[in-house]
Design a protein around this motif. Structure first.
Motif, PDB file in Angstrom:
ATOM      1  N   SER A 145       0.855  -1.038  -0.065  1.00  0.00           N
ATOM      2  CA  SER A 145      -0.061  -0.015  -0.164  1.00  0.00           C
ATOM      3  C   SER A 145       0.931   1.274   0.188  1.00  0.00           C
ATOM      4  O   SER A 145       2.086   1.321   0.015  1.00  0.00           O
ATOM      5  CB  SER A 145      -1.034  -0.050   1.041  1.00  0.00           C
ATOM      6  N   GLU A 146       0.275   2.367  -0.209  1.00  0.00           N
ATOM      7  CA  GLU A 146       0.775   3.612  -0.139  1.00  0.00           C
ATOM      8  C   GLU A 146       0.111   4.735   0.672  1.00  0.00           C
ATOM      9  O   GLU A 146      -1.172   4.760   0.681  1.00  0.00           O
ATOM     10  CB  GLU A 146       1.249   4.291  -1.763  1.00  0.00           C
ATOM     11  N   LYS A 147       0.732   5.608   1.322  1.00  0.00           N
ATOM     12  CA  LYS A 147      -0.113   6.435   1.992  1.00  0.00           C
ATOM     13  C   LYS A 147       0.859   7.842   2.113  1.00  0.00           C
ATOM     14  O   LYS A 147       2.089   7.683   2.202  1.00  0.00           O
ATOM     15  CB  LYS A 147      -0.270   6.002   3.520  1.00  0.00           C
ATOM     16  N   ILE A 148       0.278   9.053   2.090  1.00  0.00           N
ATOM     17  CA  ILE A 148       1.038  10.267   2.242  1.00  0.00           C
ATOM     18  C   ILE A 148       0.703  10.603   3.522  1.00  0.00           C
ATOM     19  O   ILE A 148      -0.096  10.481   4.450  1.00  0.00           O
ATOM     20  CB  ILE A 148       0.338  11.430   1.386  1.00  0.00           C
ATOM     21  N   VAL A 149       2.298  10.815   4.118  1.00  0.00           N
ATOM     22  CA  VAL A 149       2.439  10.933   5.651  1.00  0.00           C
ATOM     23  C   VAL A 149       3.311  12.380   5.866  1.00  0.00           C
ATOM     24  O   VAL A 149       3.927  12.788   4.751  1.00  0.00           O
ATOM     25  CB  VAL A 149       3.067   9.964   6.429  1.00  0.00           C
ATOM     26  N   THR A 150       3.246  12.851   7.116  1.00  0.00           N
ATOM     27  CA  THR A 150       4.373  13.910   7.324  1.00  0.00           C
ATOM     28  C   THR A 150       5.579  13.484   7.444  1.00  0.00           C
ATOM     29  O   THR A 150       5.763  12.230   7.787  1.00  0.00           O
ATOM     30  CB  THR A 150       3.747  14.802   8.635  1.00  0.00           C
ATOM     31  N   ALA A 151       6.575  14.303   7.141  1.00  0.00           N
ATOM     32  CA  ALA A 151       7.981  13.838   7.114  1.00  0.00           C
ATOM     33  C   ALA A 151       8.648  13.586   8.523  1.00  0.00           C
ATOM     34  O   ALA A 151       9.524  12.945   8.736  1.00  0.00           O
ATOM     35  CB  ALA A 151       8.588  14.854   6.386  1.00  0.00           C
ATOM     36  N   SER A 152       8.007  14.144   9.509  1.00  0.00           N
ATOM     37  CA  SER A 152       8.471  14.246  10.861  1.00  0.00           C
ATOM     38  C   SER A 152       7.357  14.239  11.969  1.00  0.00           C
ATOM     39  O   SER A 152       6.102  14.578  11.774  1.00  0.00           O
ATOM     40  CB  SER A 152       9.549  15.284  10.991  1.00  0.00           C
ATOM     41  N   ASP A 153       7.784  14.197  13.238  1.00  0.00           N
ATOM     42  CA  ASP A 153       6.637  14.389  14.252  1.00  0.00           C
ATOM     43  C   ASP A 153       6.536  15.697  14.548  1.00  0.00           C
ATOM     44  O   ASP A 153       5.765  16.053  15.503  1.00  0.00           O
ATOM     45  CB  ASP A 153       6.949  13.322  15.485  1.00  0.00           C
ATOM     46  N   ASP A 154       7.380  16.720  13.968  1.00  0.00           N
ATOM     47  CA  ASP A 154       7.191  18.228  14.417  1.00  0.00           C
ATOM     48  C   ASP A 154       5.929  18.631  14.103  1.00  0.00           C
ATOM     49  O   ASP A 154       5.798  18.631  12.613  1.00  0.00           O
ATOM     50  CB  ASP A 154       8.518  18.758  13.846  1.00  0.00           C
ATOM     51  N   PRO A 155       5.045  19.266  14.753  1.00  0.00           N
ATOM     52  CA  PRO A 155       3.665  19.672  14.263  1.00  0.00           C
ATOM     53  C   PRO A 155       3.877  20.794  13.215  1.00  0.00           C
ATOM     54  O   PRO A 155       3.030  21.168  12.504  1.00  0.00           O
ATOM     55  CB  PRO A 155       3.170  20.277  15.487  1.00  0.00           C
TER      56      PRO A 155
END
Length: 225
Positions: A54-64
């Motif tokens: 599968s694929e998903k767009i995610v934030t690059a880091s945990d920094d808000p």
């Protein structure tokens, strides 16, 4: 605790490096230095064969405050060729979403298999881009498959230099000149498909034809579909 503005996350440094690899004036084009498959193997932290689930767009880091995005591919690793000391079983690989930064598009159908080479970032993410070697498994030649298991790793002390003109010469003893472009007008020709740059007993390096074993390849494909 807020992140120090002077310290960039590892993925940011990788994205900046990819941006620097793009020559000026090419706009949205992705550009990477031509690299022989053996060099891809030797320069990568991990080399695996995998299916993409599968694929998903995610934030690059945990920094808000971080607005950058990455594509996260969920994979099923079927074979690891390199990287045992860094990671065990890889569940995800990450790639840029921005075209100029050489993001990789993979087919996520849990059937198509790929050869993936990549880097391990400081946060543990496996990062891939078009500047790595990312190939459908069916496009990996028999000699390359043999070398992934037996030849590339023990010859990483050799240097492979791309030769674009007839006047290029060996500058160091452990160097092989990659002449596919000069002789065939394509980079990934005979030397890339069928040869390794092999270290000799006198510490020089030279091209050697890989004699693959069809029976062993067939057994590997049966055991690891």
């Amino acid at each position: 605790m807020p992140r120090s503005p002077s310290i960039a996350p590892s993925w940011v440094l990788v994205l900046r490096l990819l941006a620097l690899l793009r020559p000026p004036g090419l706009g949205e084009a992705c550009s990477c230095v031509p690299t022989h498959p053996q060099e891809h193997f030797c320069n990568s932290a991990v080399v695996i064969r995998a299916k993409v689930s599968s694929e998903k767009i995610v934030t690059a880091s945990d920094d808000p405050s971080d607005t950058q995005k990455l594509i996260r591919y969920e994979i099923k690793q079927t074979k690891m060729f390199k990287g045992f000391e860094k990671v065990k079983d890889i569940q995800y690989v990450y790639t840029p979403t921005v075209p100029p930064l050489c993001g990789v598009r993979l087919i996520a159908n849990n059937q198509k298999q790929y050869l993936l080479t990549g880097d391990v970032l400081s946060d543990g993410k496996i990062f891939i881009s078009l500047c790595n070697e990312v190939l459908p498994w069916e496009d990996v030649s028999s000699a390359q498959r043999e070398s992934l298991n037996h030849g590339y790793l023990i010859n990483c002390g050799c240097k492979i230099t791309t030769c674009y003109s007839a006047d290029c010469t060996n500058l160091v003893r452990n160097e092989c000149l990659w002449t596919d472009w000069l002789l065939e007008r394509r980079l990934y020709g005979n030397q890339a498909q069928h040869f390794i740059c092999k270290k000799n007993a006198d510490s020089t390096c030279s091209w050697q034809l890989v004699h693959h074993h069809p029976l062993r390849k067939a057994l590997v494909d049966i055991i690891q579909p």
